[in-house]
Structures are given as structure tokens and as C-alpha cells.
Design an enzyme around this catalytic site. Structure first.
Site, PDB file in Angstrom:
ATOM      1  N   CYS A 147      -7.666  90.296 -30.766  1.00 34.08           N
ATOM      2  CA  CYS A 147      -9.020  90.621 -30.321  1.00 34.08           C
ATOM      3  C   CYS A 147      -9.057  91.995 -29.626  1.00 34.08           C
ATOM      4  O   CYS A 147      -8.834  92.997 -30.270  1.00 34.08           O
ATOM      5  CB  CYS A 147      -9.562  89.491 -29.440  1.00 34.08           C
ATOM      6  SG  CYS A 147     -11.345  89.511 -29.383  1.00 34.08           S
ATOM      7  N   TYR A 148      -9.266  92.053 -28.318  1.00 33.49           N
ATOM      8  CA  TYR A 148      -9.252  93.356 -27.637  1.00 33.49           C
ATOM      9  C   TYR A 148      -7.939  94.090 -27.940  1.00 33.49           C
ATOM     10  O   TYR A 148      -7.919  95.294 -28.180  1.00 33.49           O
ATOM     11  CB  TYR A 148      -9.407  93.180 -26.123  1.00 33.49           C
ATOM     12  CG  TYR A 148      -9.372  94.497 -25.365  1.00 33.49           C
ATOM     13  CD1 TYR A 148     -10.525  95.235 -25.190  1.00 33.49           C
ATOM     14  CD2 TYR A 148      -8.170  94.999 -24.864  1.00 33.49           C
ATOM     15  CE1 TYR A 148     -10.490  96.463 -24.529  1.00 33.49           C
ATOM     16  CE2 TYR A 148      -8.124  96.217 -24.208  1.00 33.49           C
ATOM     17  CZ  TYR A 148      -9.285  96.949 -24.036  1.00 33.49           C
ATOM     18  OH  TYR A 148      -9.243  98.157 -23.390  1.00 33.49           O
ATOM     19  N   ASP A 183       5.712  67.540 -10.980  1.00 37.38           N
ATOM     20  CA  ASP A 183       6.361  68.835 -10.730  1.00 37.38           C
ATOM     21  C   ASP A 183       7.417  68.753  -9.627  1.00 37.38           C
ATOM     22  O   ASP A 183       8.553  69.194  -9.815  1.00 37.38           O
ATOM     23  CB  ASP A 183       5.328  69.902 -10.347  1.00 37.38           C
ATOM     24  CG  ASP A 183       4.280  70.094 -11.439  1.00 37.38           C
ATOM     25  OD1 ASP A 183       4.532  69.634 -12.569  1.00 37.38           O
ATOM     26  OD2 ASP A 183       3.231  70.683 -11.160  1.00 37.38           O
ATOM     27  N   GLU A 224      -4.504  81.690 -31.122  1.00 41.34           N
ATOM     28  CA  GLU A 224      -3.946  80.753 -30.139  1.00 41.34           C
ATOM     29  C   GLU A 224      -4.819  79.527 -29.902  1.00 41.34           C
ATOM     30  O   GLU A 224      -4.346  78.536 -29.358  1.00 41.34           O
ATOM     31  CB  GLU A 224      -3.697  81.486 -28.806  1.00 41.34           C
ATOM     32  CG  GLU A 224      -4.942  81.939 -28.053  1.00 41.34           C
ATOM     33  CD  GLU A 224      -5.537  83.266 -28.538  1.00 41.34           C
ATOM     34  OE1 GLU A 224      -5.235  83.677 -29.669  1.00 41.34           O
ATOM     35  OE2 GLU A 224      -6.316  83.872 -27.783  1.00 41.34           O
ATOM     36  N   GLY A 269      -9.446  90.502 -24.201  1.00 43.48           N
ATOM     37  CA  GLY A 269      -9.939  90.874 -22.887  1.00 43.48           C
ATOM     38  C   GLY A 269     -11.428  91.150 -22.985  1.00 43.48           C
ATOM     39  O   GLY A 269     -11.958  91.323 -24.082  1.00 43.48           O
ATOM     40  N   HIS A 283      -8.868  84.656 -32.658  1.00 43.75           N
ATOM     41  CA  HIS A 283      -7.896  84.126 -31.688  1.00 43.75           C
ATOM     42  C   HIS A 283      -6.979  83.094 -32.352  1.00 43.75           C
ATOM     43  O   HIS A 283      -7.368  81.936 -32.487  1.00 43.75           O
ATOM     44  CB  HIS A 283      -8.633  83.489 -30.500  1.00 43.75           C
ATOM     45  CG  HIS A 283      -9.273  84.500 -29.630  1.00 43.75           C
ATOM     46  ND1 HIS A 283      -8.614  85.126 -28.597  1.00 43.75           N
ATOM     47  CD2 HIS A 283     -10.514  85.036 -29.655  1.00 43.75           C
ATOM     48  CE1 HIS A 283      -9.423  85.999 -28.017  1.00 43.75           C
ATOM     49  NE2 HIS A 283     -10.584  85.957 -28.643  1.00 43.75           N
TER      50      HIS A 283
END
Ligand code: XMP
Length: 513
Positions: free
Chosen positions: A82-83, A230, A174, A55, A172
Site C-alpha cells: 500500500c503506502y 503470559d 496480510e 500508512g 493488503h
């Protein structure tokens, strides 16, 4: 429904959707929730583990986002990113301070060394690259934690208290730039949270079908089919679940790609549903006649789509449910910020006002795009329909620069089909995120045989991107471009020049309008 669940608490970081996608790729279901979600609600979800995202805030700043401290006493493993890592460190008695020098702040690819005895790092090499993005660092780790990864500027790149199942990483995992990031997430899920990994689209299909049946009972369901991936998958799922109780209104605005409307219709033949195709090409073209401004085109198409659908809905009368193909990224993003509108994206969000119904159902609400495609396969939709590249709602209208005519749309359809066919033949389609032809409003002089021509220039656009927010133009081999160009000018009357778009986004956008 009792499925394994990982709760991702969102602190506002820019990669949060990616964290959820990685967890799902590891075959584990997860949901992204705001960090303000009450503890009781989190616990009611029965999480096998919790992930705190990154964040933009600093944990020591006044009013910075926090969690209920009792969350740490629930015996549930936590991975802070991270945050999220700094928050965990601070809340459990460590200290986080601003990095004093530029050397202690880290942004970008960073050489990192890992303690391989830590459960998070099992099976990865001792040294690899991580993606850092932090200006704060952990000066003191909390009691019970030890440091388990280091980089040159950061003496505590990762921390762990394995006895409690608490892990924190400054980088990170991800993002793709972190070389073994997905392995670390998988290790957290399987080695620490001890999940079995029961999230597959095969399983989801079965539970979703029984949930829909239970909910809908003998009620009537109405769905507006735009023909995109979709809405097609949502329609197939409902068709499988409730069969003839489903009415699909397929509004064909006549601005789809070559054969696309027929392909969509054919795909639904195998279900006993009430399939209404409205061929509204003439009607849309009439409304669009002489319109050149891109946003006007979008608006006209969006509104006309609703008008056509409304007329059909009136014929059908009251229904119990209105179904929509909303997918998870729309759910996560809705209400997020108010970034400048560069292009208004047409979707079917305005429909509810025009239909007499009791409740909305959104059977894809929890799924990412890749999962929607996989579900489509599970439901037996043809591969070419589910793997289709993104296609904008207003269709070819925003790929015909300037005013739109049927003749221009037909010309573009032919040229675009040749482009796509040759790209697939060359095996380049796997490398491209989106590629299409654009009929420009430039005419230029050419020579064919012995004669002079004065025809349209066609632009080819092909991009590579992860998220469509930024994109790079694709380096398609010259031989392939050459073949495409030769075929189009020879086979499609009205086009005598081909140009290839070599701008990235930004500053250009993917579409021309
Ligand atoms: P841009 O052109 O904004 O495109 O860089 C990013 C992605 O969005 C798609 N796009 C649209 N999709 N309605 C849609 O449903 C629209 O009006 C629209 N405009 C752009 C584009 O095809 C690309 O995938």
C-alpha cells in the site's frame, strides 16, 4: 544470535502487527521498526528482506514519511505494501497521484487478476479477491518495473522488478480478506528472500534458555505471577533456565475461575523453584467491599496486587533481576497514540518502583500471543493452561455487576464452569474467542417446584473476534444454550434466570464492566 530476520518498516498503517504475524506464521523471524530507523541500524540486523508497511499519508504530500534512498542500493529484496508500494514507486522514479474519480479509489474486497509468472504469485489462481484501501494510484511505474496485477479500477495493483527483488502491492496481503495473501507473503520470503524458515518455538526455547543463563549467571530473579498465560509462560521459561535462582510470587486475589489458582500452582511443581503462593482472597474482598464502580474495582485490585507483591518482595530482599511477561504487541503498541481510555487494563507494569533490583528481563518481549502459547507447550505447561481464553487481570470482580461478596464470587464460579464445560463438550470452544458468565445485579421472580424464588439473573457472553477491538456476538446453537441454561438453574443455587448477550462491540464491550 544469528537467525534469519525480516525487517518490517512501519509507516503507521493499521495492519502492521498483522504483517509481522503473517511472516512469523511462515516460520520466519521478523521485527517491526519505525520507518525512521537509520540505514546502518537496519543493515546491522542482517535482514534477508525488508517489508514497507501501509500508512495513512500520501507519498506526494510535503513531509510524508520516507526512507534513506540508499536502502534501495543494498541488494536486499523489498516488498512494499500500500503506502510502502507507492513510496517505492515514487522513490525509484515512478509517479503516484491522487485518484481523480471515485471509481479509481478502492476500498474493500476487489477482484484482482495476477501475472502468474511473477515470483510473488507462484502457486495461486489467476483471479482472486484482494483487500484494497487506497485513494492514490501509480500513474507511471518506475523504469525496470512491470505491472503484475490488475483490478478494474486500478491498472497497477502490483508491480515488480524481479531482477532487484523489488515488489509492490497496492492491496493488503496480510488481512484475511485477501484470499491468497499469506501465500504471497510466503512466496516473497521463500522465493525472493530465499529464507530457510528457521523460526520455531522449539528453536526459540533453546536459544532463549541459553541467553537467559548467560545473562543471569548466578543472579537471583523475581517474577510476579498473575496466573495468566503470559506470566505463566515467562515463569516456566525462567524456571527451565535458572531453576532455584527463580522466585515466583503468585498473588491469588481469589477472583480467578473455578480451580484456576490450584491448576497454576500444580503446573509449576515439576520445577525446583522458589514458588510463593499468597492466598489474598480475604484481603482483596475486604478492600472491594461495597465498591460498585468498575474503574474503582480495577484500581483497587491493581494497587492491592502491588501491595501484596511488595510485601513478599521485601521478605526476599534485593534481587538481581525483575522478570516480566511483556509480549511483542505491548512493545509495538507502547507509545502508539493516546486513544481514549474506555477501560483501564490492569497489568503488573507498576511493579518496578517497589522492588530492589538491578535490571528488568522480559523473555517474551519478541513473541506474539500464539507464539507464547506454543512456547508454553514446548516447556511442558499443560494444554488447558496455555490455550486458556483471555482473562482480565481484575478477574471475576468485573463480572460481578455491582458490589462483590465471596458468596457471589462462588456462585459465579460454579455457573461459569458449567458454561465452559458445556461449550467444550459441544465442540464450540474452537469457534469462540472468549466466553464467560456474568452475575448481574438484577434479581427477578421465578418458580421452582411449587415455590416462588427471587434470585439473580446470570448473563452468558460469547464473542468472536480477531483483535478484541471489535467483536461479534457468537451464534451458539440453541440446543447448546438450552442445555447450559437448564444445568445452571438446576445446579447453582441463587440463579433462577439466564439471559444471552446479543450485542456486538461496539457499541457494547466484551466485558460488562
Ligand atoms: P473489553 O471489555 O474492553 O475487552 O471489550 C477487550 C478484552 O480485554 C479484556 N479486558 C481486560 N483485561 N484487564 C485485563 O487484563 C482489564 O481490566 C480488562 N478489561 C477487559 C477482556 O477480557 C477482553 O479480552
Amino acid at each position: 544470535m544469528n537467525r534469519e530476520n525480516i525487517v518490517i518498516l512501519d509507516f503507521g498503517g493499521q495492519y502492521n502487527q498483522l504483517i509481522a504475524r503473517r511472516v512469523r506464521e511462515c516460520r520466519v523471524y521478523c521485527e517491526v521498526k519505525p520507518y525512521t530507523t537509520p540505514l546502518s541500524e537496519i543493515m546491522a540486523m542482517g535482514p534477508s528482506g525488508i517489508i514497507f508497511t501501509g500508512g495513512p499519508a500520501s507519498v506526494y504530500a510535503d513531509g510524508s514519511p520516507k526512507v534513506d534512498p540508499e536502502l534501495f542500493d543494498q541488494g536486499i529484496p523489498i516488498l512494499g505494501i500500500c503506502y510502502g508500494c507507492q513510496l517505492m514507486a515514487q522513490e525509484l522514479g515512478g509517479s503516484v497521484v491522487p485518484a481523480e474519480s471515485d471509481t479509481a479509489r478502492e476500498y474493500g474486497k476487489t477482484d484482482t487478476v495476477f501475472d502468474l509468472s511473477c515470483a510473488l504469485f507462484s502457486g495461486i489462481p489467476e483471479k482472486s479477491i484482494t483487500w484494497m484501501s487506497h485513494g492514490d494510484y501509480m500513474e507511471r511505474v518506475p523504469a525496470g518495473f512491470k505491472t503484475v496485477a490488475w483490478s478494474k479500477a486500478c491498472p497497477t495493483a502490483a508491480i515488480a522488478d524481479e531482477s532487484r527483488g523489488f515488489f509492490g502491492v497496492q492491496y493488503h496481503p496480510e488481512v484475511n480478506h485477501t484470499q491468497y495473501g499469506t501465500d504471497m507473503i510466503r512466496n516473497f520470503l521463500y522465493n525472493v528472500c530465499k529464507v530457510k524458515g528457521d523460526w520455531t518455538m522449539g528453536n526459540y526455547k533453546d536459544t532463549a534458555i541459553s541467553d537467559i543463563r548467560e545473562k543471569v549467571g548466578s543472579g537471583k530473579v523475581l517474577l510476579a505471577l498473575s496466573g495468566g498465560v503470559d506470566s505463566s509462560v515467562a515463569a516456566a521459561l525462567l524456571a527451565e533456565a535458572v531453576g532455584s535462582q527463580l522466585t515466583c510470587v503468585f498473588v491469588d486475589h481469589g477472583l480467578m475461575r473455578k480451580n484456576e489458582g490450584n491448576e497454576v500452582e500444580a503446573a509449576f511443581k515439576k520445577w525446583d523453584i522458589n514458588f510463593v503462593r499468597v492466598n489474598a482472597e480475604t484481603r482483596f474482598l475486604l478492600k472491594l467491599a461495597g465498591v460498585t464502580e468498575p474503574e474503582r474495582k480495577r484500581k483497587i485490585i491493581g494497587e492491592e496486587f502491588i501491595r501484596v507483591f511488595e510485601e513478599e518482595a521485601k521478605k526476599i530482599g534485593a534481587v538481581d533481576y525483575l522478570a516480566q511477561g511483556t509480549i511483542y504487541p505491548d512493545v509495538i503498541e507502547s507509545g502508539a497514540g493516546d486513544a481514549a481510555v474506555i477501560k483501564s487494563h490492569h497489568n503488573v507494569g507498576g511493579l518496578p518502583d517497589f522492588v530492589d533490583f538491578r535490571e528488568i528481563i522480559e523473555p517474551l518481549r519478541l513473541l506474539f500471543k500464539d507464539e507464547v502459547r506454543q512456547l508454553g507447550r514446548e516447556l511442558g505447561l499443560p494444554e488447558y493452561l496455555v490455550t486458556r481464553q483471555p482473562f482480565p487481570g481484575p478477574g471475576l470482580a468485573i463480572r460481578i455487576l455491582g458490589d462483590i461478596t465471596k458468596e457471589k464470587a462462588d456462585t459465579l464460579r460454579e455457573a461459569d464452569a458449567i458454561f465452559r464445560e458445556e461449550i467444550a463438550k459441544a465442540g464450540e470452544d474452537k469457534n469462540l474467542s472468549q466466553y464467560f458468565a456474568v452475575l448481574t445485579n438484577m434479581r427477578s421472580v421465578g418458580v421452582m417446584g411449587d415455590g416462588r424464588t427471587y434470585d439473580h439473573a446470570l448473563a452468558l457472553r460469547a464473542v468472536v473476534t480477531d483483535d478484541f477491538m471489535t467483536a461479534d456476538w457468537a451464534r451458539i446453537p440453541y440446543e447448546v444454550l438450552d442445555k447450559i441454561s437448564t444445568r445452571i438453574v438446576n445446579e447453582v443455587p441463587g440463579i433462577n434466570r439466564i439471559v444471552y448477550d446479543i450485542t456486538s462491540k461496539p457499541p457494547a464491550t466484551v466485558e460488562f464492566e
